[in-house]
Design a protein around this motif. Sequence first.
Motif, short mmCIF file in Angstrom:
data_model
loop_
_atom_site.label_atom_id
_atom_site.label_comp_id
_atom_site.label_asym_id
_atom_site.label_seq_id
_atom_site.Cartn_x
_atom_site.Cartn_y
_atom_site.Cartn_z
N ARG A 1 -18.31 -4.37 -15.79
CA ARG A 1 -18.47 -4.27 -14.33
C ARG A 1 -17.14 -4.40 -13.59
O ARG A 1 -17.04 -4.01 -12.43
CB ARG A 1 -19.45 -5.35 -13.85
CG ARG A 1 -20.89 -5.12 -14.30
CD ARG A 1 -21.84 -6.11 -13.65
NE ARG A 1 -21.57 -7.47 -14.10
CZ ARG A 1 -22.11 -8.00 -15.20
NH1 ARG A 1 -22.93 -7.29 -15.95
NH2 ARG A 1 -21.84 -9.25 -15.55
N ASP A 2 -16.15 -4.96 -14.26
CA ASP A 2 -14.82 -5.09 -13.63
C ASP A 2 -14.05 -3.78 -13.64
O ASP A 2 -13.01 -3.67 -12.99
CB ASP A 2 -14.00 -6.15 -14.36
CG ASP A 2 -14.56 -7.55 -14.14
OD1 ASP A 2 -15.26 -7.74 -13.13
OD2 ASP A 2 -14.30 -8.44 -14.98
N ALA A 3 -14.53 -2.79 -14.38
CA ALA A 3 -13.79 -1.53 -14.53
C ALA A 3 -13.62 -0.82 -13.19
O ALA A 3 -12.54 -0.29 -12.88
CB ALA A 3 -14.48 -0.63 -15.54
N ALA A 4 -14.69 -0.78 -12.39
CA ALA A 4 -14.60 -0.08 -11.10
C ALA A 4 -13.59 -0.75 -10.18
O ALA A 4 -12.79 -0.08 -9.49
CB ALA A 4 -15.98 -0.05 -10.44
N ALA A 5 -13.58 -2.09 -10.16
CA ALA A 5 -12.61 -2.81 -9.33
C ALA A 5 -11.19 -2.53 -9.82
O ALA A 5 -10.26 -2.40 -9.01
CB ALA A 5 -12.91 -4.30 -9.36
N ARG A 6 -11.04 -2.42 -11.12
CA ARG A 6 -9.71 -2.15 -11.67
C ARG A 6 -9.22 -0.77 -11.26
O ARG A 6 -8.04 -0.59 -10.92
CB ARG A 6 -9.78 -2.29 -13.20
CG ARG A 6 -8.46 -2.09 -13.93
CD ARG A 6 -7.35 -3.02 -13.44
NE ARG A 6 -7.75 -4.41 -13.39
CZ ARG A 6 -7.68 -5.25 -14.44
NH1 ARG A 6 -7.28 -4.81 -15.61
NH2 ARG A 6 -8.01 -6.52 -14.29
N VAL A 7 -10.10 0.21 -11.27
CA VAL A 7 -9.72 1.56 -10.84
C VAL A 7 -9.28 1.55 -9.38
O VAL A 7 -8.31 2.23 -9.00
CB VAL A 7 -10.89 2.54 -11.06
CG1 VAL A 7 -10.58 3.89 -10.42
CG2 VAL A 7 -11.15 2.72 -12.55
N ARG A 8 -9.96 0.76 -8.56
CA ARG A 8 -9.58 0.68 -7.14
C ARG A 8 -8.19 0.06 -6.97
O ARG A 8 -7.40 0.48 -6.12
CB ARG A 8 -10.62 -0.13 -6.36
CG ARG A 8 -11.94 0.61 -6.17
CD ARG A 8 -12.80 -0.07 -5.12
NE ARG A 8 -13.25 -1.40 -5.57
CZ ARG A 8 -14.37 -1.60 -6.25
NH1 ARG A 8 -15.15 -0.58 -6.60
NH2 ARG A 8 -14.72 -2.84 -6.60
N VAL A 9 -7.88 -0.94 -7.79
CA VAL A 9 -6.54 -1.55 -7.75
C VAL A 9 -5.48 -0.50 -8.08
O VAL A 9 -4.44 -0.40 -7.41
CB VAL A 9 -6.46 -2.74 -8.73
CG1 VAL A 9 -5.01 -3.22 -8.87
CG2 VAL A 9 -7.34 -3.88 -8.27
N TYR A 10 -5.75 0.31 -9.10
CA TYR A 10 -4.79 1.36 -9.47
C TYR A 10 -4.67 2.40 -8.36
O TYR A 10 -3.57 2.91 -8.10
CB TYR A 10 -5.22 2.03 -10.78
CG TYR A 10 -5.18 1.10 -11.98
CD1 TYR A 10 -4.35 -0.01 -12.00
CD2 TYR A 10 -5.98 1.35 -13.09
CE1 TYR A 10 -4.32 -0.86 -13.10
CE2 TYR A 10 -5.95 0.52 -14.20
CZ TYR A 10 -5.12 -0.58 -14.19
OH TYR A 10 -5.09 -1.42 -15.28
N GLY A 11 -5.79 2.72 -7.73
CA GLY A 11 -5.74 3.71 -6.66
C GLY A 11 -4.92 3.25 -5.48
O GLY A 11 -4.18 4.04 -4.87
N ARG A 12 -5.05 1.96 -5.13
CA ARG A 12 -4.28 1.45 -3.99
C ARG A 12 -2.79 1.31 -4.30
O ARG A 12 -1.96 1.29 -3.39
CB ARG A 12 -4.84 0.09 -3.56
CG ARG A 12 -6.21 0.16 -2.90
CD ARG A 12 -6.54 -1.15 -2.20
NE ARG A 12 -6.57 -2.27 -3.15
CZ ARG A 12 -7.67 -2.69 -3.78
NH1 ARG A 12 -8.82 -2.06 -3.58
NH2 ARG A 12 -7.62 -3.72 -4.60
N ASN A 13 -2.46 1.20 -5.57
CA ASN A 13 -1.05 0.94 -5.95
C ASN A 13 -0.52 2.03 -6.87
O ASN A 13 0.29 1.75 -7.77
CB ASN A 13 -0.97 -0.43 -6.62
CG ASN A 13 -1.42 -1.56 -5.74
OD1 ASN A 13 -0.68 -2.04 -4.88
ND2 ASN A 13 -2.66 -2.01 -5.94
N TRP A 14 -0.93 3.26 -6.62
CA TRP A 14 -0.53 4.36 -7.49
C TRP A 14 0.98 4.59 -7.49
O TRP A 14 1.55 5.07 -8.47
CB TRP A 14 -1.26 5.64 -7.09
CG TRP A 14 -0.93 6.13 -5.70
CD1 TRP A 14 -1.56 5.83 -4.55
CD2 TRP A 14 0.13 7.03 -5.35
NE1 TRP A 14 -0.98 6.45 -3.48
CE2 TRP A 14 0.06 7.22 -3.94
CE3 TRP A 14 1.11 7.70 -6.07
CZ2 TRP A 14 0.96 8.03 -3.26
CZ3 TRP A 14 2.00 8.53 -5.40
CH2 TRP A 14 1.92 8.68 -4.01
N ARG A 15 1.65 4.22 -6.39
CA ARG A 15 3.08 4.48 -6.31
C ARG A 15 3.86 3.69 -7.38
O ARG A 15 4.78 4.22 -8.01
CB ARG A 15 3.62 4.13 -4.92
CG ARG A 15 3.11 5.06 -3.82
CD ARG A 15 3.64 4.63 -2.46
NE ARG A 15 3.19 5.50 -1.40
CZ ARG A 15 2.00 5.41 -0.80
NH1 ARG A 15 1.15 4.44 -1.18
NH2 ARG A 15 1.66 6.26 0.15
#
Length: 470
Positions: free
Chosen positions: A265-279
């Motif tokens: 269930r933490d996978a979706a939150a992890r993807v959001r972290v990567y999306g916000r910090n893609w730079r």
Amino acid sequence: MGVQSSKAREAEPKLFVAWLDRHYISMVAIFVLLVYMLTYLARPFGDPIRADGAGYYAYLPSLLLYGDPSFETDANAHYGGAFPTWTYVRRYPPTGRYLNALNIGVSLMASPFFLVAHTLTWWFGWPWEDGPAWMKMRFPPDGYSLFYQHGAGLAGVFYFLLGFAILKNLLGKVFPRGVVLFTLTALLLGTNLLFYSASDTVNAHAYTFFLTALLMWLTSKWYEQPASWRWGAGLGTVLALLVLVRPLNFFLWLWFPLYGMRNHRDAAARVRVYGRNWRTLVVAAVVASAWMIPQMLLWKAASGHFIVRAYQHMDVSSFGAPHLLGVLFGAHKGLFIWFPLFLFVVLGSFFMKEKAAPLRLPWLGLFTGYLLIISMYRIWTSAGGFGNRYVVDLVFPAAFPLASLFETAFRSRWKWFIGLATMACILWVVFLLTLQYRREIGWEGTDIKGLLDVFWWRKELIINVLHSLR
């Protein structure tokens, strides 16, 4: 008075642990350097630059001493015209040029030590006609004389100690000091960590120790400040160096995406972290790519391709059916037979709670995946070395489940059993290591008959010991 003396007695162990904690890394450094010195005074295995290590090291004399990326000059100067097959520097059939199957990472990280060794060789080789006799050693500046040998050997010791210090710091954020010290000591003496940190140091493992510890530290820093370009660049550097040191190390990358995850269930939150910090992730990718350029240029010169599977012309890296039971329980080099401390590591996986809980999934992912991969490897026994040298790269992440077990056990009635069993595991490994140094166990390992013979040769000693215990 009685109350005060009781409090003083209770404080003494804590004071000792505090003192040991302050001086532990220095004591380990002295111990490892002493083992290194005695190893190369006795020379049971030859010079530091040997076997695979000669291939990892070959870039340094070829590039820095001879300025020849083709390896031809080094082959002629040191190996009589052709690299031995055990160096893994072999001719690539389509081009006929030398292609080093071992990546450049070890040489990159050891290059400062090579330059120091070259300076010392030049200094002591200079014709000091009016100087003292001890300054006329005249070691040849060929890349393989005394200072080069131990410059390369001590580079591995240095990186191991640096990684060991980082690991101690990481463990100290999760576990009590006493547990940390007991865990580190158990791993150093109860696995093949000591062998690859003080004996076979011109190899990929000491560098992998350091880079794995650094990856763990940088991963925690990145998740604390994911927008920081500094941590992104650091991660890119470490991820690239892991592969440049040893291609199989790419599997250690799993630590970064799995860090802190407890379930799916933490996978979706992890993807959001990567999306916000893609730079910062792009920065990591660009930096990692930049570190790969020297290796790709060498591959291009040797094979005509910027990317090449360097092992393919030696037929040693193919995969097949898994030999998982052999990797775990085989007498030849089975993990639990040679290093039974890993039984406690596996058990400790079930005790990773509270602060250690976020590390359970990355540890289990690495442990199960890595063992499965090496069990499918053509040379799944890892050829030469002390035990299965592939699994030594799991020792650093194994510290967390092992410390979890020790922390739980030391608070329970099982503490004496776990403590004594750990000491037994350490004595078993020290015994095997002694046999390796005495060459009673071959470089390729042994089998069940060989292990039984070892005890049969010592039957009188064992009988006398048993009689003395009556």
